[in-house]
Enzyme design. Structure first.
Site, PDB file in Angstrom:
ATOM      1  N   HIS A  63      43.992  52.707  66.850  1.00 23.35           N
ATOM      2  CA  HIS A  63      43.025  51.619  66.777  1.00 23.35           C
ATOM      3  C   HIS A  63      41.647  52.205  66.490  1.00 23.35           C
ATOM      4  O   HIS A  63      41.469  53.422  66.514  1.00 23.35           O
ATOM      5  CB  HIS A  63      43.033  50.782  68.065  1.00 23.35           C
ATOM      6  CG  HIS A  63      42.557  51.510  69.286  1.00 23.35           C
ATOM      7  ND1 HIS A  63      43.208  52.618  69.801  1.00 23.35           N
ATOM      8  CD2 HIS A  63      41.498  51.281  70.110  1.00 23.35           C
ATOM      9  CE1 HIS A  63      42.576  53.033  70.886  1.00 23.35           C
ATOM     10  NE2 HIS A  63      41.521  52.246  71.093  1.00 23.35           N
ATOM     11  N   HIS A  65      38.612  52.101  68.033  1.00 23.39           N
ATOM     12  CA  HIS A  65      37.549  52.487  68.962  1.00 23.39           C
ATOM     13  C   HIS A  65      37.177  53.932  68.639  1.00 23.39           C
ATOM     14  O   HIS A  65      38.024  54.723  68.204  1.00 23.39           O
ATOM     15  CB  HIS A  65      38.012  52.361  70.415  1.00 23.39           C
ATOM     16  CG  HIS A  65      37.976  50.937  70.925  1.00 23.39           C
ATOM     17  ND1 HIS A  65      38.887  50.442  71.831  1.00 23.39           N
ATOM     18  CD2 HIS A  65      37.116  49.921  70.650  1.00 23.39           C
ATOM     19  CE1 HIS A  65      38.592  49.171  72.090  1.00 23.39           C
ATOM     20  NE2 HIS A  65      37.530  48.834  71.387  1.00 23.39           N
ATOM     21  N   ASP A  67      36.595  56.727  70.099  1.00 23.03           N
ATOM     22  CA  ASP A  67      37.262  57.926  70.625  1.00 23.03           C
ATOM     23  C   ASP A  67      38.586  58.208  69.921  1.00 23.03           C
ATOM     24  O   ASP A  67      39.200  59.248  70.147  1.00 23.03           O
ATOM     25  CB  ASP A  67      37.439  57.854  72.150  1.00 23.03           C
ATOM     26  CG  ASP A  67      38.103  56.580  72.646  1.00 23.03           C
ATOM     27  OD1 ASP A  67      37.931  55.528  72.013  1.00 23.03           O
ATOM     28  OD2 ASP A  67      38.814  56.637  73.668  1.00 23.03           O
ATOM     29  N   HIS A  68      39.010  57.287  69.037  1.00 30.05           N
ATOM     30  CA  HIS A  68      40.277  57.475  68.321  1.00 30.05           C
ATOM     31  C   HIS A  68      40.096  57.649  66.820  1.00 30.05           C
ATOM     32  O   HIS A  68      41.072  57.841  66.105  1.00 30.05           O
ATOM     33  CB  HIS A  68      41.208  56.294  68.598  1.00 30.05           C
ATOM     34  CG  HIS A  68      41.521  56.148  70.061  1.00 30.05           C
ATOM     35  ND1 HIS A  68      42.680  56.612  70.630  1.00 30.05           N
ATOM     36  CD2 HIS A  68      40.769  55.652  71.081  1.00 30.05           C
ATOM     37  CE1 HIS A  68      42.648  56.385  71.935  1.00 30.05           C
ATOM     38  NE2 HIS A  68      41.496  55.805  72.231  1.00 30.05           N
ATOM     39  N   HIS A 141      45.843  45.866  73.727  1.00 31.40           N
ATOM     40  CA  HIS A 141      44.532  46.411  74.064  1.00 31.40           C
ATOM     41  C   HIS A 141      43.519  45.332  73.678  1.00 31.40           C
ATOM     42  O   HIS A 141      43.892  44.251  73.264  1.00 31.40           O
ATOM     43  CB  HIS A 141      44.350  47.711  73.256  1.00 31.40           C
ATOM     44  CG  HIS A 141      43.198  48.562  73.700  1.00 31.40           C
ATOM     45  ND1 HIS A 141      42.884  48.794  75.012  1.00 31.40           N
ATOM     46  CD2 HIS A 141      42.289  49.267  72.970  1.00 31.40           C
ATOM     47  CE1 HIS A 141      41.828  49.587  75.073  1.00 31.40           C
ATOM     48  NE2 HIS A 141      41.442  49.884  73.853  1.00 31.40           N
ATOM     49  N   ASP A 208      45.839  53.449  73.852  1.00 33.69           N
ATOM     50  CA  ASP A 208      45.210  52.421  74.680  1.00 33.69           C
ATOM     51  C   ASP A 208      45.977  51.096  74.736  1.00 33.69           C
ATOM     52  O   ASP A 208      46.073  50.375  73.747  1.00 33.69           O
ATOM     53  CB  ASP A 208      43.781  52.190  74.174  1.00 33.69           C
ATOM     54  CG  ASP A 208      42.982  53.486  74.173  1.00 33.69           C
ATOM     55  OD1 ASP A 208      43.605  54.562  74.215  1.00 33.69           O
ATOM     56  OD2 ASP A 208      41.741  53.423  74.129  1.00 33.69           O
ATOM     57  N   HIS A 266      43.939  61.163  77.728  1.00 32.85           N
ATOM     58  CA  HIS A 266      42.981  60.074  77.574  1.00 32.85           C
ATOM     59  C   HIS A 266      42.408  59.685  78.937  1.00 32.85           C
ATOM     60  O   HIS A 266      42.471  58.538  79.373  1.00 32.85           O
ATOM     61  CB  HIS A 266      43.673  58.871  76.886  1.00 32.85           C
ATOM     62  CG  HIS A 266      42.734  57.769  76.447  1.00 32.85           C
ATOM     63  ND1 HIS A 266      42.344  56.764  77.301  1.00 32.85           N
ATOM     64  CD2 HIS A 266      42.129  57.505  75.276  1.00 32.85           C
ATOM     65  CE1 HIS A 266      41.548  55.925  76.642  1.00 32.85           C
ATOM     66  NE2 HIS A 266      41.399  56.361  75.421  1.00 32.85           N
TER      67      HIS A 266
END
Ligand SMILES: [Zn+2]
Length: 305
Positions: A63, A65, A67-68, A141, A208, A266
Protein backbone atom coordinates in the site's frame (compact mmCIF):
# COMPACT_ATOMS: atom_id res chain seq x y z
CA UNK A 1 19.60 -25.33 -6.09
CA UNK A 2 19.87 -21.61 -5.65
CA UNK A 3 19.18 -20.20 -2.23
CA UNK A 4 15.74 -19.20 -1.01
CA UNK A 5 16.26 -16.51 1.55
CA UNK A 6 14.63 -13.43 3.03
CA UNK A 7 16.83 -10.38 3.57
CA UNK A 8 15.25 -7.89 5.96
CA UNK A 9 16.20 -4.35 4.94
CA UNK A 10 14.13 -2.41 7.44
CA UNK A 11 11.69 -3.09 10.27
CA UNK A 12 10.21 0.23 11.48
CA UNK A 13 6.61 1.26 10.99
CA UNK A 14 5.70 4.90 10.42
CA UNK A 15 9.06 6.49 11.26
CA UNK A 16 12.60 5.14 11.13
CA UNK A 17 14.44 5.04 14.45
CA UNK A 18 18.13 5.04 15.40
CA UNK A 19 18.17 1.24 15.10
CA UNK A 20 15.43 0.52 12.61
CA UNK A 21 15.11 1.67 9.00
CA UNK A 22 11.70 2.04 7.39
CA UNK A 23 10.35 -1.24 5.97
CA UNK A 24 12.02 -3.09 3.16
CA UNK A 25 12.31 -6.82 2.41
CA UNK A 26 14.12 -8.71 -0.33
CA UNK A 27 13.21 -12.31 -1.11
CA UNK A 28 15.68 -14.37 -3.14
CA UNK A 29 13.81 -17.33 -4.59
CA UNK A 30 15.68 -19.25 -7.25
CA UNK A 31 16.11 -16.80 -10.11
CA UNK A 32 13.67 -14.22 -8.71
CA UNK A 33 14.58 -11.31 -6.46
CA UNK A 34 11.39 -9.76 -5.10
CA UNK A 35 11.60 -6.42 -3.32
CA UNK A 36 8.66 -5.82 -0.99
CA UNK A 37 7.63 -2.41 0.36
CA UNK A 38 10.74 -0.26 -0.10
CA UNK A 39 10.42 2.41 2.59
CA UNK A 40 12.69 5.42 2.90
CA UNK A 41 16.38 4.49 2.88
CA UNK A 42 15.93 1.15 1.13
CA UNK A 43 18.64 1.85 -1.44
CA UNK A 44 21.24 2.31 1.30
CA UNK A 45 20.01 -0.73 3.22
CA UNK A 46 20.43 -2.77 0.03
CA UNK A 47 24.07 -1.64 -0.06
CA UNK A 48 24.52 -2.75 3.57
CA UNK A 49 22.91 -6.11 2.82
CA UNK A 50 24.80 -6.72 -0.41
CA UNK A 51 21.68 -6.68 -2.58
CA UNK A 52 22.40 -5.14 -5.98
CA UNK A 53 19.82 -3.30 -8.05
CA UNK A 54 20.34 -5.92 -10.72
CA UNK A 55 19.18 -8.57 -8.21
CA UNK A 56 15.70 -7.03 -8.16
CA UNK A 57 13.46 -8.78 -10.69
CA UNK A 58 10.09 -7.77 -9.24
CA UNK A 59 8.64 -5.21 -6.82
CA UNK A 60 5.52 -5.75 -4.69
CA UNK A 61 3.95 -2.79 -2.89
CA UNK A 62 1.32 -3.57 -0.27
CA UNK A 63 0.00 0.00 0.00
CA UNK A 64 1.03 3.60 -0.38
CA UNK A 65 1.71 4.76 3.14
CA UNK A 66 5.18 6.28 3.20
CA UNK A 67 6.86 3.59 5.28
CA UNK A 68 6.07 1.12 2.47
CA UNK A 69 6.93 3.12 -0.63
CA UNK A 70 9.03 6.26 -0.04
CA UNK A 71 12.15 4.34 -1.06
CA UNK A 72 10.74 3.52 -4.48
CA UNK A 73 12.20 6.56 -6.29
CA UNK A 74 15.72 5.74 -5.11
CA UNK A 75 15.41 2.09 -6.10
CA UNK A 76 13.96 2.95 -9.52
CA UNK A 77 16.65 5.51 -10.26
CA UNK A 78 19.33 3.09 -9.09
CA UNK A 79 18.00 0.40 -11.42
CA UNK A 80 18.31 2.98 -14.19
CA UNK A 81 21.77 4.21 -13.17
CA UNK A 82 23.10 0.65 -13.03
CA UNK A 83 21.48 -0.09 -16.39
CA UNK A 84 19.80 -3.14 -14.89
CA UNK A 85 18.85 -5.07 -18.03
CA UNK A 86 15.85 -6.94 -16.64
CA UNK A 87 12.25 -5.78 -17.01
CA UNK A 88 10.85 -5.25 -13.49
CA UNK A 89 7.12 -5.76 -12.90
CA UNK A 90 5.73 -3.62 -10.09
CA UNK A 91 2.53 -4.81 -8.40
CA UNK A 92 0.45 -2.44 -6.28
CA UNK A 93 -3.19 -1.60 -5.48
CA UNK A 94 -4.89 0.09 -8.40
CA UNK A 95 -6.24 2.88 -6.20
CA UNK A 96 -2.66 3.98 -5.55
CA UNK A 97 -1.83 4.52 -9.21
CA UNK A 98 -1.37 8.28 -8.81
CA UNK A 99 1.10 7.74 -5.97
CA UNK A 100 2.98 5.18 -8.02
CA UNK A 101 3.20 7.62 -10.94
CA UNK A 102 4.54 10.38 -8.68
CA UNK A 103 7.15 8.12 -7.12
CA UNK A 104 8.08 6.75 -10.53
CA UNK A 105 8.79 10.28 -11.74
CA UNK A 106 9.77 11.88 -8.43
CA UNK A 107 12.80 13.74 -9.80
CA UNK A 108 14.86 14.21 -12.92
CA UNK A 109 17.00 11.25 -14.03
CA UNK A 110 18.11 9.52 -17.19
CA UNK A 111 15.33 6.97 -17.45
CA UNK A 112 16.66 3.67 -18.77
CA UNK A 113 14.65 1.32 -16.57
CA UNK A 114 12.12 -1.12 -17.96
CA UNK A 115 9.40 -1.02 -15.29
CA UNK A 116 6.15 -2.88 -15.94
CA UNK A 117 3.46 -1.42 -13.67
CA UNK A 118 0.73 -3.91 -12.70
CA UNK A 119 -2.08 -2.18 -10.80
CA UNK A 120 -4.14 -4.84 -8.99
CA UNK A 121 -7.94 -4.61 -8.89
CA UNK A 122 -9.38 -7.99 -7.85
CA UNK A 123 -9.86 -8.99 -4.21
CA UNK A 124 -7.86 -12.11 -5.03
CA UNK A 125 -5.49 -11.55 -7.94
CA UNK A 126 -3.35 -14.15 -9.66
CA UNK A 127 -0.13 -12.58 -10.89
CA UNK A 128 1.42 -13.73 -14.14
CA UNK A 129 5.05 -14.58 -13.52
CA UNK A 130 7.40 -16.93 -15.39
CA UNK A 131 9.35 -18.53 -12.60
CA UNK A 132 7.02 -18.35 -9.62
CA UNK A 133 3.31 -18.48 -8.83
CA UNK A 134 2.27 -15.30 -7.07
CA UNK A 135 -1.08 -14.21 -5.77
CA UNK A 136 -2.31 -11.10 -4.01
CA UNK A 137 -5.23 -10.64 -1.63
CA UNK A 138 -6.88 -7.50 -0.33
CA UNK A 139 -6.28 -6.82 3.33
CA UNK A 140 -8.15 -4.59 5.79
CA UNK A 141 -6.23 -1.36 6.46
CA UNK A 142 -7.26 2.30 6.25
CA UNK A 143 -6.41 2.46 2.54
CA UNK A 144 -6.38 -0.23 -0.20
CA UNK A 145 -3.74 -2.80 0.74
CA UNK A 146 -2.65 -6.16 -0.64
CA UNK A 147 -0.78 -9.07 0.91
CA UNK A 148 1.22 -11.42 -1.28
CA UNK A 149 1.74 -15.15 -1.40
CA UNK A 150 4.23 -17.20 -3.39
CA UNK A 151 3.44 -20.84 -4.07
CA UNK A 152 5.66 -23.51 -5.53
CA UNK A 153 3.46 -26.32 -6.88
CA UNK A 154 3.85 -29.74 -5.30
CA UNK A 155 5.99 -32.04 -7.43
CA UNK A 156 7.70 -35.42 -7.26
CA UNK A 157 11.26 -36.30 -6.36
CA UNK A 158 12.85 -39.05 -8.50
CA UNK A 159 14.41 -41.93 -6.52
CA UNK A 160 17.72 -43.00 -8.12
CA UNK A 161 17.63 -46.52 -6.56
CA UNK A 162 14.21 -47.28 -7.97
CA UNK A 163 15.16 -45.88 -11.37
CA UNK A 164 18.22 -48.15 -11.40
CA UNK A 165 16.12 -51.18 -10.41
CA UNK A 166 13.94 -50.59 -13.45
CA UNK A 167 16.90 -49.82 -15.69
CA UNK A 168 15.63 -46.32 -16.41
CA UNK A 169 18.29 -43.73 -17.26
CA UNK A 170 19.03 -40.80 -19.55
CA UNK A 171 16.22 -39.32 -21.65
CA UNK A 172 13.77 -42.02 -20.49
CA UNK A 173 13.65 -40.28 -17.08
CA UNK A 174 12.38 -37.10 -18.70
CA UNK A 175 9.79 -39.02 -20.70
CA UNK A 176 8.54 -40.72 -17.55
CA UNK A 177 8.31 -37.35 -15.74
CA UNK A 178 6.33 -35.84 -18.60
CA UNK A 179 3.98 -38.71 -19.41
CA UNK A 180 3.68 -40.43 -15.99
CA UNK A 181 4.38 -43.93 -17.40
CA UNK A 182 6.95 -45.84 -19.43
CA UNK A 183 6.95 -49.22 -21.15
CA UNK A 184 9.97 -51.32 -20.21
CA UNK A 185 10.42 -54.83 -21.70
CA UNK A 186 6.68 -55.23 -22.05
CA UNK A 187 5.95 -54.01 -18.49
CA UNK A 188 4.67 -50.59 -17.49
CA UNK A 189 6.57 -48.47 -14.96
CA UNK A 190 4.63 -45.57 -13.48
CA UNK A 191 6.05 -42.32 -12.12
CA UNK A 192 4.67 -43.17 -8.66
CA UNK A 193 6.79 -46.35 -8.53
CA UNK A 194 10.08 -44.51 -8.98
CA UNK A 195 9.43 -41.21 -7.22
CA UNK A 196 7.99 -39.75 -4.02
CA UNK A 197 5.95 -36.61 -3.35
CA UNK A 198 7.99 -33.40 -3.15
CA UNK A 199 5.98 -30.74 -1.36
CA UNK A 200 6.25 -27.27 -2.86
CA UNK A 201 7.43 -24.42 -0.67
CA UNK A 202 5.34 -21.36 0.15
CA UNK A 203 5.99 -17.84 1.35
CA UNK A 204 3.61 -15.08 2.41
CA UNK A 205 4.00 -11.37 3.06
CA UNK A 206 1.30 -9.74 5.19
CA UNK A 207 1.64 -6.06 6.01
CA UNK A 208 -0.61 -3.44 7.46
CA UNK A 209 -3.97 -4.97 8.25
CA UNK A 210 -6.50 -5.87 10.88
CA UNK A 211 -7.28 -9.54 11.33
CA UNK A 212 -9.41 -10.65 8.38
CA UNK A 213 -10.02 -13.76 6.28
CA UNK A 214 -7.31 -12.74 3.80
CA UNK A 215 -4.64 -12.84 6.52
CA UNK A 216 -5.54 -16.48 7.16
CA UNK A 217 -5.71 -17.35 3.47
CA UNK A 218 -2.33 -15.80 2.73
CA UNK A 219 -0.68 -17.52 5.69
CA UNK A 220 -2.20 -20.94 5.04
CA UNK A 221 0.46 -23.65 5.14
CA UNK A 222 3.41 -21.39 4.32
CA UNK A 223 6.97 -22.29 5.20
CA UNK A 224 7.89 -18.67 5.87
CA UNK A 225 5.46 -15.93 6.93
CA UNK A 226 6.55 -12.30 7.16
CA UNK A 227 3.84 -10.46 9.05
CA UNK A 228 3.43 -7.10 10.68
CA UNK A 229 3.14 -6.95 14.44
CA UNK A 230 3.00 -3.23 15.02
CA UNK A 231 1.71 -3.66 18.55
CA UNK A 232 1.64 -5.99 21.54
CA UNK A 233 -1.60 -7.49 22.84
CA UNK A 234 -1.77 -4.86 25.59
CA UNK A 235 -2.46 -2.31 22.83
CA UNK A 236 -4.97 -4.47 21.00
CA UNK A 237 -7.58 -1.70 20.87
CA UNK A 238 -5.07 0.66 19.28
CA UNK A 239 -4.13 -2.02 16.76
CA UNK A 240 -7.77 -2.50 15.82
CA UNK A 241 -8.39 1.26 15.59
CA UNK A 242 -5.39 1.84 13.32
CA UNK A 243 -5.78 -1.27 11.19
CA UNK A 244 -2.85 -3.25 12.54
CA UNK A 245 -1.99 -6.55 14.20
CA UNK A 246 -0.45 -7.48 17.52
CA UNK A 247 2.33 -10.03 17.90
CA UNK A 248 -0.14 -12.31 19.68
CA UNK A 249 -2.64 -12.11 16.83
CA UNK A 250 0.05 -12.75 14.21
CA UNK A 251 1.32 -15.77 16.14
CA UNK A 252 -2.19 -17.16 16.59
CA UNK A 253 -2.74 -17.02 12.82
CA UNK A 254 0.61 -18.73 12.25
CA UNK A 255 -0.32 -21.50 14.68
CA UNK A 256 -3.79 -22.05 13.20
CA UNK A 257 -2.50 -22.10 9.64
CA UNK A 258 0.47 -24.42 10.07
CA UNK A 259 3.19 -21.85 9.41
CA UNK A 260 6.74 -23.09 10.03
CA UNK A 261 8.86 -19.95 10.44
CA UNK A 262 7.24 -16.73 11.64
CA UNK A 263 9.00 -13.41 11.01
CA UNK A 264 7.59 -10.49 13.01
CA UNK A 265 8.33 -6.96 11.87
CA UNK A 266 6.94 -3.42 11.32
CA UNK A 267 7.25 -2.44 14.96
CA UNK A 268 5.85 0.71 16.49
CA UNK A 269 8.48 3.13 17.76
CA UNK A 270 6.76 3.04 21.17
CA UNK A 271 8.51 -0.26 22.01
CA UNK A 272 12.20 -0.58 22.68
CA UNK A 273 12.37 -4.22 23.78
CA UNK A 274 12.06 -6.82 21.00
CA UNK A 275 11.95 -9.63 23.60
CA UNK A 276 8.38 -8.71 24.47
CA UNK A 277 7.33 -9.54 20.88
CA UNK A 278 9.13 -12.87 21.05
CA UNK A 279 7.56 -13.83 24.39
CA UNK A 280 4.09 -12.96 23.17
CA UNK A 281 4.52 -14.90 19.91
CA UNK A 282 6.14 -17.95 21.50
CA UNK A 283 3.26 -18.26 23.94
CA UNK A 284 0.95 -18.93 21.00
CA UNK A 285 3.13 -20.50 18.31
CA UNK A 286 5.42 -23.55 18.50
CA UNK A 287 7.41 -22.97 15.30
CA UNK A 288 10.48 -20.81 14.84
CA UNK A 289 9.95 -17.15 15.73
CA UNK A 290 12.21 -14.47 14.26
CA UNK A 291 11.82 -10.97 15.67
CA UNK A 292 13.31 -9.16 12.71
CA UNK A 293 16.16 -6.70 13.04
CA UNK A 294 17.48 -4.67 10.13
CA UNK A 295 19.72 -6.85 7.93
CA UNK A 296 18.44 -10.11 9.47
CA UNK A 297 18.65 -12.95 6.94
CA UNK A 298 16.18 -15.83 7.18
CA UNK A 299 16.49 -18.99 5.11
CA UNK A 300 13.29 -20.54 3.87
CA UNK A 301 13.20 -23.69 6.06
CA UNK A 302 14.19 -27.01 4.50
CA UNK A 303 11.50 -28.61 2.40
CA UNK A 304 8.85 -30.51 4.35
CA UNK A 305 9.56 -34.24 4.31
ZN1 LIG B 1 3.14 0.67 7.70
Amino acid sequence: MRVRELVVLGTASQVPTRTRNHNGYFLAWDGEGILFDPGEGTQRQMAHAGVAASDVTRICITHFHGDHCLGLPGVIQRLSLDRAPQPVPVHFPFEGLQYFERLRHASSFYDAVDLRPDPLTDDHAGIKADKVQLEARRLDHGIPTYGYRLVEPDGRRMLPDRLREHGIAGPAVGTLQRTGRLERDGAVVTLEEVSEPRPGQRFAFVMDTRLCAAVHELADGVDLLVIESTYLDAERDLAEAHGHLTAGQAAAVAAERGVRTLVLTHFSQRYDNPDAFRREAEARFDGEVVVAEDLTRVRVPARRP
